[in-house]
Design a protein around this motif. Structure first.
Motif, mmCIF file in Angstrom:
data_model
loop_
_atom_site.group_PDB
_atom_site.id
_atom_site.type_symbol
_atom_site.label_atom_id
_atom_site.label_comp_id
_atom_site.label_asym_id
_atom_site.label_seq_id
_atom_site.Cartn_x
_atom_site.Cartn_y
_atom_site.Cartn_z
ATOM 1 N N GLY A 124 0.842 -1.187 0.000
ATOM 2 C CA GLY A 124 0.000 0.000 0.000
ATOM 3 C C GLY A 124 0.876 1.235 0.000
ATOM 4 O O GLY A 124 1.784 1.354 0.832
ATOM 5 N N LEU A 125 0.628 2.132 -0.926
ATOM 6 C CA LEU A 125 1.434 3.347 -1.046
ATOM 7 C C LEU A 125 0.530 4.570 -1.050
ATOM 8 O O LEU A 125 -0.378 4.671 -1.869
ATOM 9 N N SER A 126 0.784 5.464 -0.134
ATOM 10 C CA SER A 126 0.112 6.755 -0.109
ATOM 11 C C SER A 126 1.179 7.791 -0.403
ATOM 12 O O SER A 126 2.069 8.028 0.415
ATOM 13 N N ALA A 127 1.093 8.388 -1.597
ATOM 14 C CA ALA A 127 2.165 9.286 -2.027
ATOM 15 C C ALA A 127 1.640 10.312 -3.022
ATOM 16 O O ALA A 127 0.739 10.015 -3.799
ATOM 17 N N PRO A 128 2.251 11.501 -3.027
ATOM 18 C CA PRO A 128 1.900 12.488 -4.058
ATOM 19 C C PRO A 128 2.314 11.972 -5.435
ATOM 20 O O PRO A 128 3.199 11.130 -5.557
ATOM 21 N N GLU A 129 1.682 12.511 -6.471
ATOM 22 C CA GLU A 129 1.987 12.079 -7.843
ATOM 23 C C GLU A 129 3.461 12.205 -8.184
ATOM 24 O O GLU A 129 4.021 11.353 -8.869
ATOM 25 N N THR A 130 4.106 13.270 -7.713
ATOM 26 C CA THR A 130 5.522 13.469 -8.034
ATOM 27 C C THR A 130 6.384 12.341 -7.471
ATOM 28 O O THR A 130 7.407 11.995 -8.061
ATOM 29 N N VAL A 131 5.986 11.770 -6.360
ATOM 30 C CA VAL A 131 6.714 10.643 -5.769
ATOM 31 C C VAL A 131 6.343 9.347 -6.482
ATOM 32 O O VAL A 131 7.195 8.488 -6.716
ATOM 33 N N GLN A 132 5.079 9.213 -6.851
ATOM 34 C CA GLN A 132 4.629 8.000 -7.543
ATOM 35 C C GLN A 132 5.382 7.780 -8.845
ATOM 36 O O GLN A 132 5.555 6.637 -9.275
ATOM 37 N N GLU A 133 5.870 8.863 -9.455
ATOM 38 C CA GLU A 133 6.600 8.746 -10.715
ATOM 39 C C GLU A 133 7.795 7.805 -10.596
ATOM 40 O O GLU A 133 8.081 7.050 -11.512
ATOM 41 N N TRP A 134 8.523 7.853 -9.481
ATOM 42 C CA TRP A 134 9.645 6.936 -9.298
ATOM 43 C C TRP A 134 9.278 5.752 -8.406
ATOM 44 O O TRP A 134 9.890 4.697 -8.491
ATOM 45 N N LEU A 135 8.264 5.911 -7.587
ATOM 46 C CA LEU A 135 7.875 4.863 -6.640
ATOM 47 C C LEU A 135 7.263 3.654 -7.352
ATOM 48 O O LEU A 135 7.596 2.507 -7.070
ATOM 49 N N ILE A 136 6.368 3.932 -8.285
ATOM 50 C CA ILE A 136 5.699 2.846 -9.008
ATOM 51 C C ILE A 136 6.530 2.551 -10.263
ATOM 52 O O ILE A 136 6.212 2.956 -11.369
ATOM 53 N N SER A 137 7.609 1.845 -10.019
ATOM 54 C CA SER A 137 8.602 1.552 -11.057
ATOM 55 C C SER A 137 8.229 0.285 -11.820
ATOM 56 O O SER A 137 7.328 -0.459 -11.430
ATOM 57 N N GLU A 138 8.958 0.036 -12.902
ATOM 58 C CA GLU A 138 8.769 -1.201 -13.663
ATOM 59 C C GLU A 138 9.014 -2.414 -12.771
ATOM 60 O O GLU A 138 8.312 -3.407 -12.855
ATOM 61 N N GLY A 139 10.036 -2.310 -11.924
ATOM 62 C CA GLY A 139 10.347 -3.417 -11.018
ATOM 63 C C GLY A 139 9.189 -3.749 -10.092
ATOM 64 O O GLY A 139 8.883 -4.919 -9.850
ATOM 65 N N LEU A 140 8.525 -2.725 -9.592
ATOM 66 C CA LEU A 140 7.370 -2.945 -8.713
ATOM 67 C C LEU A 140 6.227 -3.571 -9.501
ATOM 68 O O LEU A 140 5.570 -4.502 -9.030
ATOM 69 N N LYS A 141 6.011 -3.095 -10.709
ATOM 70 C CA LYS A 141 4.956 -3.674 -11.554
ATOM 71 C C LYS A 141 5.261 -5.137 -11.874
ATOM 72 O O LYS A 141 4.376 -5.989 -11.866
ATOM 73 N N GLU A 142 6.527 -5.431 -12.150
ATOM 74 C CA GLU A 142 6.937 -6.793 -12.474
ATOM 75 C C GLU A 142 6.835 -7.734 -11.281
ATOM 76 O O GLU A 142 6.706 -8.949 -11.463
ATOM 77 N N ALA A 143 6.886 -7.203 -10.070
ATOM 78 C CA ALA A 143 6.752 -8.030 -8.870
ATOM 79 C C ALA A 143 5.362 -8.653 -8.798
ATOM 80 O O ALA A 143 5.162 -9.648 -8.108
ATOM 81 N N ASN A 144 4.409 -8.056 -9.496
ATOM 82 C CA ASN A 144 3.056 -8.580 -9.584
ATOM 83 C C ASN A 144 2.394 -8.744 -8.209
ATOM 84 O O ASN A 144 1.621 -9.670 -7.987
ATOM 85 N N CYS A 145 2.731 -7.850 -7.292
ATOM 86 C CA CYS A 145 2.115 -7.879 -5.969
ATOM 87 C C CYS A 145 0.763 -7.179 -6.029
ATOM 88 O O CYS A 145 0.438 -6.515 -7.008
ATOM 89 N N GLU A 146 -0.035 -7.355 -4.979
ATOM 90 C CA GLU A 146 -1.281 -6.599 -4.863
ATOM 91 C C GLU A 146 -0.894 -5.175 -4.477
ATOM 92 O O GLU A 146 -0.287 -4.951 -3.430
ATOM 93 N N LEU A 147 -1.234 -4.217 -5.299
ATOM 94 C CA LEU A 147 -0.818 -2.836 -5.085
ATOM 95 C C LEU A 147 -2.032 -1.949 -4.848
ATOM 96 O O LEU A 147 -2.974 -1.960 -5.637
ATOM 97 N N VAL A 148 -2.000 -1.203 -3.741
ATOM 98 C CA VAL A 148 -3.041 -0.231 -3.426
ATOM 99 C C VAL A 148 -2.370 1.126 -3.369
ATOM 100 O O VAL A 148 -1.380 1.306 -2.649
ATOM 101 N N VAL A 149 -2.863 2.086 -4.148
ATOM 102 C CA VAL A 149 -2.231 3.394 -4.218
ATOM 103 C C VAL A 149 -3.245 4.481 -3.897
ATOM 104 O O VAL A 149 -4.363 4.469 -4.400
ATOM 105 N N TYR A 150 -2.827 5.397 -3.033
ATOM 106 C CA TYR A 150 -3.622 6.587 -2.733
ATOM 107 C C TYR A 150 -2.845 7.781 -3.264
ATOM 108 O O TYR A 150 -1.693 7.993 -2.881
#
Length: 173
Positions: A124-150
């Protein structure tokens, strides 16, 4: 189940006298309160570790006793180590910080954290859009975890929807 929450403390606090034997999770109020309530809610599913970065005390854990923390000042590196460790061992990791704290605490170790994330984890990630730009990386997407974003805007650390979605995912584990 192991649940780890990383967040910030609040300048609004309980009176120290009324919490002589209380925990840091009980001490912080104000904008921290929704995080404490989220932790309370998730405790029915497993052990919740709350990691707090405070301007007054530095890095503390939610179950640290206020009476024992007076002279303690945990550092950012300790919180970073805890985050990396949680990424290896926790079933659920929730990070709800302000932009500056993301840059200070999370960004330097984020690659290590992402490398440890498994598809069986909830993140679960609660972050401003400017942080999400680097936070939600390809590596995180490839991990295929359950992702909740605010998409954090303003002072609120989490939304009602974020808490509900997180609860539903944790309940389904």
């Amino acid at each position: 189940m192991e649940i780890s929450i990383f967040t910030v403390g609040s300048v609004t606090t309980a009176e120290k006298e009324e919490l002589e034997s209380g925990t840091m999770r009980e001490y912080f109020r104000g904008m921290f309160r929704p995080m404490a309530l989220l932790a309370d809610d998730l405790e029915e599913f497993g052990h919740v570790n709350t990691h707090i970065l405070s301007h007054e005390y530095g890095y503390v854990r939610g179950d640290d006793l206020l009476s024992e923390i007076e002279d303690h000042r945990g550092d950012v590196e300790s919180m970073q180590e805890s985050l990396v460790q949680a990424s290896q061992s926790s079933d659920v990791i929730i990070i709800a910080l302000m932009k500056d704290e993301y840059e200070l605490v999370v960004k330097p170790v984020w690659e290590d954290v992402v490398d440890n994330i498994k598809s069986s984890q909830i993140v679960g990630l609660s972050a401003p859009e400017t942080v999400q730009e680097w936070l939600i990386s390809e590596g995180l997407k490839e991990a295929n975890c359950e992702l909740v974003v605010y998409n954090k805007v303003g002072p609120a650390l989490v939304s009602k929807e974020f808490k509900q979605k997180t609860h539903e995912l944790v309940e389904s584990l």
